[in-house]
Design a protein around this motif. Structure first.
Motif, PDB file in Angstrom:
ATOM      1  N   GLN A  33       0.875  -1.150  -0.089  1.00 43.88           N
ATOM      2  CA  GLN A  33       0.110  -0.035   0.084  1.00 43.88           C
ATOM      3  C   GLN A  33       0.888   1.195   0.076  1.00 43.88           C
ATOM      4  O   GLN A  33       1.666   1.371   0.866  1.00 43.88           O
ATOM      5  N   HIS A  34       0.516   2.212  -1.144  1.00 46.45           N
ATOM      6  CA  HIS A  34       1.548   3.392  -0.957  1.00 46.45           C
ATOM      7  C   HIS A  34       0.747   4.225  -0.047  1.00 46.45           C
ATOM      8  O   HIS A  34      -0.034   4.024   0.582  1.00 46.45           O
ATOM      9  N   PRO A  35       1.933   4.986   0.825  1.00 48.39           N
ATOM     10  CA  PRO A  35       1.666   5.552   2.093  1.00 48.39           C
ATOM     11  C   PRO A  35       0.521   6.564   2.072  1.00 48.39           C
ATOM     12  O   PRO A  35      -0.215   6.601   2.824  1.00 48.39           O
ATOM     13  N   THR A  36       0.180   7.164   0.790  1.00 52.19           N
ATOM     14  CA  THR A  36      -0.771   8.203   0.743  1.00 52.19           C
ATOM     15  C   THR A  36      -2.198   7.490   1.060  1.00 52.19           C
ATOM     16  O   THR A  36      -3.182   8.090   0.939  1.00 52.19           O
ATOM     17  N   GLU A  37      -2.235   6.294   0.756  1.00 54.61           N
ATOM     18  CA  GLU A  37      -3.560   5.363   0.680  1.00 54.61           C
ATOM     19  C   GLU A  37      -3.883   4.961   2.248  1.00 54.61           C
ATOM     20  O   GLU A  37      -5.039   4.731   2.449  1.00 54.61           O
ATOM     21  N   GLU A  38      -2.965   5.071   3.095  1.00 54.18           N
ATOM     22  CA  GLU A  38      -3.148   4.430   4.500  1.00 54.18           C
ATOM     23  C   GLU A  38      -4.296   5.074   5.066  1.00 54.18           C
ATOM     24  O   GLU A  38      -5.219   4.292   5.895  1.00 54.18           O
ATOM     25  N   HIS A  39      -4.356   6.437   5.255  1.00 53.57           N
ATOM     26  CA  HIS A  39      -5.486   6.839   5.971  1.00 53.57           C
ATOM     27  C   HIS A  39      -6.511   7.610   5.238  1.00 53.57           C
ATOM     28  O   HIS A  39      -7.376   8.420   5.639  1.00 53.57           O
ATOM     29  N   LEU A  57      -0.799  -6.566   4.826  1.00 57.75           N
ATOM     30  CA  LEU A  57      -0.807  -5.357   4.350  1.00 57.75           C
ATOM     31  C   LEU A  57       0.549  -4.613   4.780  1.00 57.75           C
ATOM     32  O   LEU A  57       0.789  -4.383   5.943  1.00 57.75           O
ATOM     33  N   LEU A  58       1.069  -4.412   3.835  1.00 61.19           N
ATOM     34  CA  LEU A  58       2.512  -3.741   4.063  1.00 61.19           C
ATOM     35  C   LEU A  58       2.478  -2.361   3.464  1.00 61.19           C
ATOM     36  O   LEU A  58       2.070  -1.989   2.205  1.00 61.19           O
ATOM     37  N   ILE A  59       3.087  -1.180   4.147  1.00 63.52           N
ATOM     38  CA  ILE A  59       3.074   0.157   3.460  1.00 63.52           C
ATOM     39  C   ILE A  59       4.084   0.596   3.322  1.00 63.52           C
ATOM     40  O   ILE A  59       5.282   0.565   4.220  1.00 63.52           O
ATOM     41  N   GLY A  60       4.221   1.413   2.243  1.00 62.28           N
ATOM     42  CA  GLY A  60       5.433   2.042   1.764  1.00 62.28           C
ATOM     43  C   GLY A  60       5.569   2.156   0.122  1.00 62.28           C
ATOM     44  O   GLY A  60       4.548   2.008  -0.304  1.00 62.28           O
ATOM     45  N   GLU A  61       6.575   2.752  -0.313  1.00 64.68           N
ATOM     46  CA  GLU A  61       6.552   2.892  -1.774  1.00 64.68           C
ATOM     47  C   GLU A  61       7.864   2.150  -2.261  1.00 64.68           C
ATOM     48  O   GLU A  61       7.575   1.317  -3.320  1.00 64.68           O
ATOM     49  N   ASN A  62       9.146   2.008  -1.436  1.00 67.27           N
ATOM     50  CA  ASN A  62      10.194   1.405  -1.836  1.00 67.27           C
ATOM     51  C   ASN A  62      10.424   0.280  -0.977  1.00 67.27           C
ATOM     52  O   ASN A  62      10.751   0.609   0.182  1.00 67.27           O
ATOM     53  N   PHE A  63      10.178  -1.085  -1.454  1.00 69.27           N
ATOM     54  CA  PHE A  63      10.365  -2.242  -0.714  1.00 69.27           C
ATOM     55  C   PHE A  63      11.228  -2.980  -0.962  1.00 69.27           C
ATOM     56  O   PHE A  63      11.513  -4.044  -0.420  1.00 69.27           O
ATOM     57  N   LEU A  64      12.655  -2.231  -1.491  1.00 68.63           N
ATOM     58  CA  LEU A  64      13.786  -3.183  -1.947  1.00 68.63           C
ATOM     59  C   LEU A  64      14.608  -3.433  -0.774  1.00 68.63           C
ATOM     60  O   LEU A  64      15.003  -4.633  -0.817  1.00 68.63           O
ATOM     61  N   THR A 111      -3.099   4.953  -6.643  1.00 67.60           N
ATOM     62  CA  THR A 111      -3.707   5.365  -7.882  1.00 67.60           C
ATOM     63  C   THR A 111      -2.680   4.597  -9.035  1.00 67.60           C
ATOM     64  O   THR A 111      -1.586   4.261  -8.684  1.00 67.60           O
ATOM     65  N   TRP A 112      -3.267   4.623 -10.450  1.00 67.69           N
ATOM     66  CA  TRP A 112      -2.532   3.905 -11.236  1.00 67.69           C
ATOM     67  C   TRP A 112      -1.122   4.751 -11.317  1.00 67.69           C
ATOM     68  O   TRP A 112       0.009   3.850 -11.597  1.00 67.69           O
ATOM     69  N   LYS A 113      -0.861   6.067 -11.367  1.00 63.84           N
ATOM     70  CA  LYS A 113       0.152   6.610 -11.210  1.00 63.84           C
ATOM     71  C   LYS A 113       1.364   6.400 -10.164  1.00 63.84           C
ATOM     72  O   LYS A 113       2.446   5.824 -10.572  1.00 63.84           O
ATOM     73  N   LYS A 114       0.750   6.167  -9.034  1.00 62.96           N
ATOM     74  CA  LYS A 114       1.689   5.770  -7.726  1.00 62.96           C
ATOM     75  C   LYS A 114       1.835   4.161  -7.577  1.00 62.96           C
ATOM     76  O   LYS A 114       2.972   3.865  -7.494  1.00 62.96           O
ATOM     77  N   ALA A 115       0.834   3.453  -8.471  1.00 56.87           N
ATOM     78  CA  ALA A 115       1.279   2.105  -8.554  1.00 56.87           C
ATOM     79  C   ALA A 115       2.288   1.738  -9.770  1.00 56.87           C
ATOM     80  O   ALA A 115       3.381   0.787  -9.400  1.00 56.87           O
ATOM     81  N   PHE A 116       2.367   2.388 -10.577  1.00 54.56           N
ATOM     82  CA  PHE A 116       3.162   2.318 -11.713  1.00 54.56           C
ATOM     83  C   PHE A 116       4.703   2.686 -11.125  1.00 54.56           C
ATOM     84  O   PHE A 116       5.833   2.103 -11.491  1.00 54.56           O
ATOM     85  N   LYS A 117       4.757   3.893 -10.293  1.00 55.76           N
ATOM     86  CA  LYS A 117       5.896   4.231  -9.678  1.00 55.76           C
ATOM     87  C   LYS A 117       6.483   3.201  -8.610  1.00 55.76           C
ATOM     88  O   LYS A 117       7.632   2.844  -8.705  1.00 55.76           O
ATOM     89  N   MET A 118       5.720   2.611  -7.771  1.00 55.40           N
ATOM     90  CA  MET A 118       6.106   1.490  -7.069  1.00 55.40           C
ATOM     91  C   MET A 118       6.499   0.014  -7.763  1.00 55.40           C
ATOM     92  O   MET A 118       7.482  -0.300  -7.553  1.00 55.40           O
ATOM     93  N   TRP A 119       5.976  -0.097  -8.930  1.00 49.83           N
ATOM     94  CA  TRP A 119       6.493  -0.997  -9.932  1.00 49.83           C
ATOM     95  C   TRP A 119       7.887  -0.745 -10.366  1.00 49.83           C
ATOM     96  O   TRP A 119       8.562  -1.607 -10.415  1.00 49.83           O
TER      97      TRP A 119
END
Length: 200
Positions: A33-39, A57-64, A111-119
């Motif tokens: 889950q992108h942090p902006t979605e958490e709340h 459910l793991l929260i973050g953007e960069n999980f490397l 969002t699609w844009k944020k999911a793409f960045k996470m990918w």
């Protein structure tokens, strides 16, 4: 007393816990889950994590460098998939159970844009097979503007992928909780706001 439910994380007056039904699934879900979605009041990933005991459910953007995720990915005898459409993705309906290995599916919640960045950031996912859902599915996220008719919320995506891979099981309580959450939010809107802004 906190204004927020300690279990679902939503405001107590908007708590969804009474609508959650515990469900069994052979397929495990890992929700990134992108942090902006958490709340977000209308976020749906929590419905999946509360309903399915074998989901995470793991929260973050960069999980490397995320220890828990990378430990899960390194487990032997587990087949991991990412629900992410691409030119080489497989149809979720074509991945039939039972499979000799345990199955885990990774969902990107944003969002699609944020999911793409996470990918893009999480290159450890790139060697995993990707899945896609049928393009004719239509989302019912009535209180969010979607880029197109078949844009699905995270809980809808989870519902469809689990239902396609385990057609003998009933995962409809996921959508029931989703609908109850949406109905409550619509009820809180001033008269006419939903009709003006969300109905086509």
């Amino acid at each position: 007393m906190s204004r927020y439910c300690s279990q679902c994380g939503k405001a107590r007056k908007a708590c969804i816990c009474d609508n959650i039904v515990a469900l069994d699934s052979q397929v495990e879900l890992i929700i990134l889950q992108h942090p902006t979605e958490e709340h977000r009041p209308m976020g749906t990933a929590r419905i999946l994590s509360l309903s399915l005991a074998n989901s995470r459910l793991l929260i973050g953007e960069n999980f490397l460098e995320h220890g828990e995720l990378n430990q899960l990915l390194a487990e032997p005898d587990v087949e991991h998939f990412v629900l992410y459409p691409s030119d080489v993705s497989l149809s979720a309906a074509d991945v039939a159970l039972p499979i000799e290995k345990k199955i885990r599916i990774i969902l990107l919640d944003g969002t699609w844009k944020k999911a793409f960045k996470m990918w893009q950031l999480n290159t450890q996912l790139h060697h995993l097979p990707c899945l896609h859902l049928p393009v004719d599915l239509k989302g019912n996220y009535r209180i969010r503007k979607a880029p197109n008719e078949n844009a699905l919320s995270t809980v809808e995506a989870g519902f469809y992928v689990l239902s396609m891979m385990q057609p003998e099981k009933d995962f409809s309580p996921l959508l029931d909780a989703f609908e109850a959450m949406i109905d409550y939010q619509i009820q809180q809107m001033p008269a006419g706001v939903f009709e003006r802004n969300y109905r086509s």
